[in-house]
Design an enzyme around this catalytic site. Structure first.
Site, PDB file in Angstrom:
ATOM      1  N   ASP A  47       0.826  -1.210   0.000  1.00  0.00           N
ATOM      2  CA  ASP A  47       0.000   0.000   0.000  1.00  0.00           C
ATOM      3  C   ASP A  47       0.862   1.263   0.000  1.00  0.00           C
ATOM      4  OD1 ASP A  47      -2.345   1.461   0.046  1.00  0.00           O
ATOM      5  OD2 ASP A  47      -2.478   1.450   2.234  1.00  0.00           O
TER       6      ASP A  47
ATOM      7  N   ASN B 141     -10.763  -2.336  -4.813  1.00  0.00           N
ATOM      8  CA  ASN B 141      -9.996  -1.369  -5.621  1.00  0.00           C
ATOM      9  C   ASN B 141     -10.621  -1.175  -7.005  1.00  0.00           C
ATOM     10  OD1 ASN B 141      -6.750  -2.536  -4.412  1.00  0.00           O
ATOM     11  ND2 ASN B 141      -7.984  -0.819  -3.692  1.00  0.00           N
TER      12      ASN B 141
ATOM     13  N   ARG C 207      -4.383  -1.965   9.057  1.00  0.00           N
ATOM     14  CA  ARG C 207      -5.598  -2.752   8.848  1.00  0.00           C
ATOM     15  C   ARG C 207      -5.336  -3.819   7.798  1.00  0.00           C
ATOM     16  NH1 ARG C 207      -7.484   2.704   7.297  1.00  0.00           N
ATOM     17  NH2 ARG C 207      -7.028   3.018   5.074  1.00  0.00           N
TER      18      ARG C 207
END
Ligand code: IPE
Ligand code: IPE
Ligand code: MG
Length: 224
Positions: free
Chosen positions: A11, A59, A178
């Site tokens: 990420d 996404n 997360r």
């Protein structure tokens, strides 16, 4: 000890680009380059399985231009890297919901899996269009159709990761803490490692630090 299986939530590509006043697509391009090098490094360090979260099912709700750019990057990845994986003896497995992806990407995934099927030096699991809850629900529905109660092993064997041991270490770059719907069943006892670095800036040395940190952990699995 080196973890046998690492999973990586890659990420921070967009923020990496933003900070440099570049379009998000430049972050994804840089992230893809980093992913390839990091993967080589992990196998060289003795990791046997590397699972990469490259695109979540969620996404796909991003603006079409960004999604199309990511698909183009995957096409490039398959075109340029299957030969390299073959040379290195790495076997490719692609997980995720193919129905969410353009058919040619599903086809390229299958071809990549077939061409590398004899690889014995490592297994690279690429999650594209993947969602943990979706995967669990698919398995539950299959189990219901089967009409029999399942054991944990029986349930695991209905998941897309059947036959692959659960991750020992999950690394997430990009500051967030997360799981974002990644490997929800498989990560029950996985060690978690969070890095504030954005994925394109996460170096091989950063991976070494994560592996070292893992080596110092005590895994108890609920025992004393
Ligand atoms: C991760 O980077 C790559 C994908 C999710 C495809 P992001 O695109 O989520 O980057 P940030 O989180 O916006 O910085
Ligand atoms: C997780 O990143 C998915 C991938 C890295 C492929 P996201 O950027 O989608 O996660 P959220 O939206 O911040 O939870
Ligand atoms: Mg993100």
């Amino acid at each position: 000890m080196v973890p046998r299986h690492i999973a990586v939530i890659m990420d921070g590509n967009g923020r990496w680009a933003k900070k440099r006043l570049l379009p998000r697509s430049a972050g994804h391009r840089e992230g893809m380059k980093r992913m390839i090098a990091l993967c080589d490094h992990a196998f060289e360090a003795g990791v046997e399985y590397v699972t990469l979260y490259a695109l979540s099912a969620e996404n796909l709700t991003r603006p079409q231009e960004e999604v199309d750019g990511l698909f183009a990057l995957f096409r490039k990845y398959f075109a340029e890297n299957i030969g390299r994986l073959l040379e290195k003896g790495v076997r490719l497995k692609v997980i995720g919901d193919g129905a969410l992806l353009p058919p040619d990407i599903v086809q390229l995934s299958r071809e990549g899996e077939e061409r590398t099927a004899a690889g014995e030096k490592g297994i690279l699991v690429l999650a594209i269009g993947y969602g943990g809850r979706q995967e669990i629900l698919r398995a539950v529905n299959e189990a219901v159709r089967g009409g029999k109660e399942l054991s944990q092993e029986g349930f695991s064997s209905l998941l897309s990761t059947a036959g692959i041991p659960d991750p020992d270490l999950l690394i997430r770059t990009g500051k967030e803490k997360r799981l974002s719907n990644f490997l929800l069943w498989q990560c029950a006892y996985t060690e978690l490692y969070f890095s504030d670095k954005m994925f394109p800036a996460f170096t091989n040395a950063d991976l070494d630090r994560a592996l070292e940190n893992y080596a110092g952990r005590e895994r108890r699995y609920g025992k004393v």
